[in-house]
Every structure is written in C-alpha cells, then in structure tokens.
Design a protein around this motif. Structure first.
Motif, PDB file in Angstrom:
ATOM      1  N   THR A   1      -3.242 -61.160 -32.769  1.00  0.00           N
ATOM      2  CA  THR A   1      -4.153 -60.559 -33.736  1.00  0.00           C
ATOM      3  C   THR A   1      -4.523 -59.152 -33.290  1.00  0.00           C
ATOM      4  OG1 THR A   1      -6.164 -61.310 -32.628  1.00  0.00           O
ATOM      5  CG2 THR A   1      -5.145 -62.839 -34.230  1.00  0.00           C
ATOM      6  N   VAL A   2      -5.111 -58.399 -34.199  1.00  0.00           N
ATOM      7  CA  VAL A   2      -5.557 -57.044 -33.876  1.00  0.00           C
ATOM      8  C   VAL A   2      -6.550 -57.080 -32.720  1.00  0.00           C
ATOM      9  CG1 VAL A   2      -6.832 -55.060 -34.740  1.00  0.00           C
ATOM     10  CG2 VAL A   2      -5.084 -56.138 -36.167  1.00  0.00           C
ATOM     11  N   ASP A   3      -7.505 -58.010 -32.758  1.00  0.00           N
ATOM     12  CA  ASP A   3      -8.487 -58.099 -31.676  1.00  0.00           C
ATOM     13  C   ASP A   3      -7.822 -58.411 -30.342  1.00  0.00           C
ATOM     14  OD1 ASP A   3     -10.685 -57.442 -33.221  1.00  0.00           O
ATOM     15  OD2 ASP A   3     -11.128 -59.526 -33.732  1.00  0.00           O
TER      16      ASP A   3
ATOM     17  N   ILE B   1     -10.114 -48.053 -38.938  1.00  0.00           N
ATOM     18  CA  ILE B   1     -10.760 -47.437 -37.781  1.00  0.00           C
ATOM     19  C   ILE B   1     -11.711 -48.462 -37.160  1.00  0.00           C
ATOM     20  CG2 ILE B   1     -12.247 -45.565 -36.984  1.00  0.00           C
ATOM     21  CD1 ILE B   1     -11.242 -43.935 -39.432  1.00  0.00           C
ATOM     22  N   LYS B   2     -11.619 -48.624 -35.833  1.00  0.00           N
ATOM     23  CA  LYS B   2     -12.481 -49.545 -35.088  1.00  0.00           C
ATOM     24  C   LYS B   2     -13.168 -48.789 -33.960  1.00  0.00           C
ATOM     25  CE  LYS B   2     -11.470 -53.722 -33.951  1.00  0.00           C
ATOM     26  NZ  LYS B   2     -11.930 -54.938 -34.543  1.00  0.00           N
TER      27      LYS B   2
ATOM     28  N   TRP C   1      -8.072 -45.379 -34.155  1.00  0.00           N
ATOM     29  CA  TRP C   1      -7.344 -45.372 -35.427  1.00  0.00           C
ATOM     30  C   TRP C   1      -6.189 -46.337 -35.220  1.00  0.00           C
ATOM     31  CZ3 TRP C   1     -10.492 -41.707 -33.906  1.00  0.00           C
ATOM     32  CH2 TRP C   1     -11.205 -40.969 -34.861  1.00  0.00           C
ATOM     33  N   PHE C   2      -6.235 -47.489 -35.903  1.00  0.00           N
ATOM     34  CA  PHE C   2      -5.290 -48.579 -35.653  1.00  0.00           C
ATOM     35  C   PHE C   2      -4.384 -48.763 -36.865  1.00  0.00           C
ATOM     36  CE2 PHE C   2      -3.630 -52.780 -35.049  1.00  0.00           C
ATOM     37  CZ  PHE C   2      -3.548 -52.913 -33.676  1.00  0.00           C
ATOM     38  N   TYR C   3      -3.070 -48.794 -36.615  1.00  0.00           N
ATOM     39  CA  TYR C   3      -2.059 -48.984 -37.652  1.00  0.00           C
ATOM     40  C   TYR C   3      -1.223 -50.200 -37.278  1.00  0.00           C
ATOM     41  CZ  TYR C   3      -3.343 -44.123 -38.379  1.00  0.00           C
ATOM     42  OH  TYR C   3      -4.055 -42.970 -38.588  1.00  0.00           O
ATOM     43  N   GLU C   4      -1.186 -51.194 -38.180  1.00  0.00           N
ATOM     44  CA  GLU C   4      -0.425 -52.420 -37.947  1.00  0.00           C
ATOM     45  C   GLU C   4       0.764 -52.447 -38.913  1.00  0.00           C
ATOM     46  OE1 GLU C   4      -1.523 -57.071 -37.368  1.00  0.00           O
ATOM     47  OE2 GLU C   4      -2.284 -56.106 -39.185  1.00  0.00           O
ATOM     48  N   ILE C   5       1.971 -52.486 -38.357  1.00  0.00           N
ATOM     49  CA  ILE C   5       3.189 -52.506 -39.169  1.00  0.00           C
ATOM     50  C   ILE C   5       3.795 -53.903 -39.037  1.00  0.00           C
ATOM     51  CG2 ILE C   5       5.458 -51.508 -39.573  1.00  0.00           C
ATOM     52  CD1 ILE C   5       2.558 -49.470 -38.583  1.00  0.00           C
ATOM     53  N   THR C   6       3.957 -54.592 -40.170  1.00  0.00           N
ATOM     54  CA  THR C   6       4.571 -55.918 -40.173  1.00  0.00           C
ATOM     55  C   THR C   6       5.792 -55.896 -41.082  1.00  0.00           C
ATOM     56  OG1 THR C   6       3.069 -56.639 -41.936  1.00  0.00           O
ATOM     57  CG2 THR C   6       2.422 -57.171 -39.676  1.00  0.00           C
ATOM     58  N   GLN C   7       6.685 -56.824 -40.802  1.00  0.00           N
ATOM     59  CA  GLN C   7       7.932 -56.904 -41.538  1.00  0.00           C
ATOM     60  C   GLN C   7       7.719 -57.591 -42.888  1.00  0.00           C
ATOM     61  OE1 GLN C   7      10.974 -57.323 -38.758  1.00  0.00           O
ATOM     62  NE2 GLN C   7      12.484 -58.109 -40.202  1.00  0.00           N
ATOM     63  N   ASN C   8       8.348 -57.064 -43.938  1.00  0.00           N
ATOM     64  CA  ASN C   8       8.287 -57.694 -45.270  1.00  0.00           C
ATOM     65  C   ASN C   8       9.202 -58.891 -45.324  1.00  0.00           C
ATOM     66  OD1 ASN C   8       6.406 -56.596 -46.956  1.00  0.00           O
ATOM     67  ND2 ASN C   8       7.748 -55.031 -47.750  1.00  0.00           N
TER      68      ASN C   8
END
Length: 156
Positions: free
Chosen positions: A14-16, A140-141, A149-156
C-alpha cells in the motif's frame, strides 16, 4: 541538489507501506511508485524552477527524490517502455501561491507534453488519469516535516 534513491517494491504494498520504506531528511520529496512490469523512460521535462529529480524508473520500483529549496515547479514526460503511450507528472511549491500536483497521458514524445500538464496544474487536489497500459494516481502527503508528492503507477 536532489538526493535520489530507488527501492524495489512489491506491487501489493500500500501507499502507507511504501512511504514507511523511506527515511526522510529533506523538506520536499517526489516519489514515484512504478507498480507495473514496464520501465518508465524519461523522454522530456519542463523545469520552470529547479529540475525534476528522477530519471528512468524501473519496473516494480519506488523512485525517491529528496531536496531542500525555497520553491520548485516542474513536470516530466515518461514513455512506457514495454507497454504503450506516455504519462506526465507535475509538481509545484511556488514562492507565492500554494502547492500543486497534476498528471497527464498525452501520447507524445519530448518536453511539450510535460509543459502542457505543468501549464494546467492549478491545485493540490488528488489527481488520476489512464491510458492503454497504466493508471496514474497522484496526491500530496505529509510525513513529519516533509511534504511528499506521491505518484502511483499501476498496470491496466
């Protein structure tokens, strides 16, 4: 000058969980969690103030750029190697105004897509976009005295 690092990640983290993998010692942080089987190849950047701190980002990698400065405002264009298309990420902490974040999926090489997304960036609200290969989520966290500045890239 930015301090950069790359950490291999599990796509199920997870992001956390990802944020707790990093020790923060600078005021500002750009993090890109590439949770895909694709490499993100940097093909252009728009640097209005300071420079985008990250280069290419390997598959299943958390790329981290930490820096201290008075202000920054920039954007980057990444080509999705092994997939298709491009994504743009933008971040800003201006001297006057407020922090901002944005993303885009303009299917074009070079710095112009990064500048286009930078130009439309106008607030700190969470953002998302997608193309044929990936989905992008940005927000932003704060972690202690650090702004991320958080960017999460996941596969389609």
């Amino acid at each position: 000058m930015a301090v950069t690092d790359a950490i291999k990640i599990d796509v199920n983290q997870t992001v956390d969980q990802l944020i707790h993998l990093v020790t923060y010692d600078k005021k500002y942080v750009i993090e890109v969690a590439n949770k895909t089987n694709y490499t993100l190849q940097r093909v252009g950047a728009y640097n209005d103030s300071e420079n985008w701190p990250l280069s290419d980002i390997a598959q299943r990698e958390l790329a981290v750029g930490q820096f201290d400065c008075n202000s920054f405002s920039f954007a980057v264009n990444y080509q999705i190697e092994g997939g298709s298309g491009f994504i743009q990420l933008a971040a800003s902490w201006p001297i006057i105004g407020r922090r901002k974040i944005d993303v885009g999926s303009i299917n074009q090489d070079g710095l112009n897509p990064a500048q286009t997304v930078w130009n439309k960036m106008d607030d700190s609200n969470d953002k998302s976009c997608s193309n044929d290969s990936v989905k992008v989520r940005a927000f932003i966290k704060e972690q202690g005295k650090t702004i991320i500045w958080f960017y999460e890239i996941t596969q389609n």
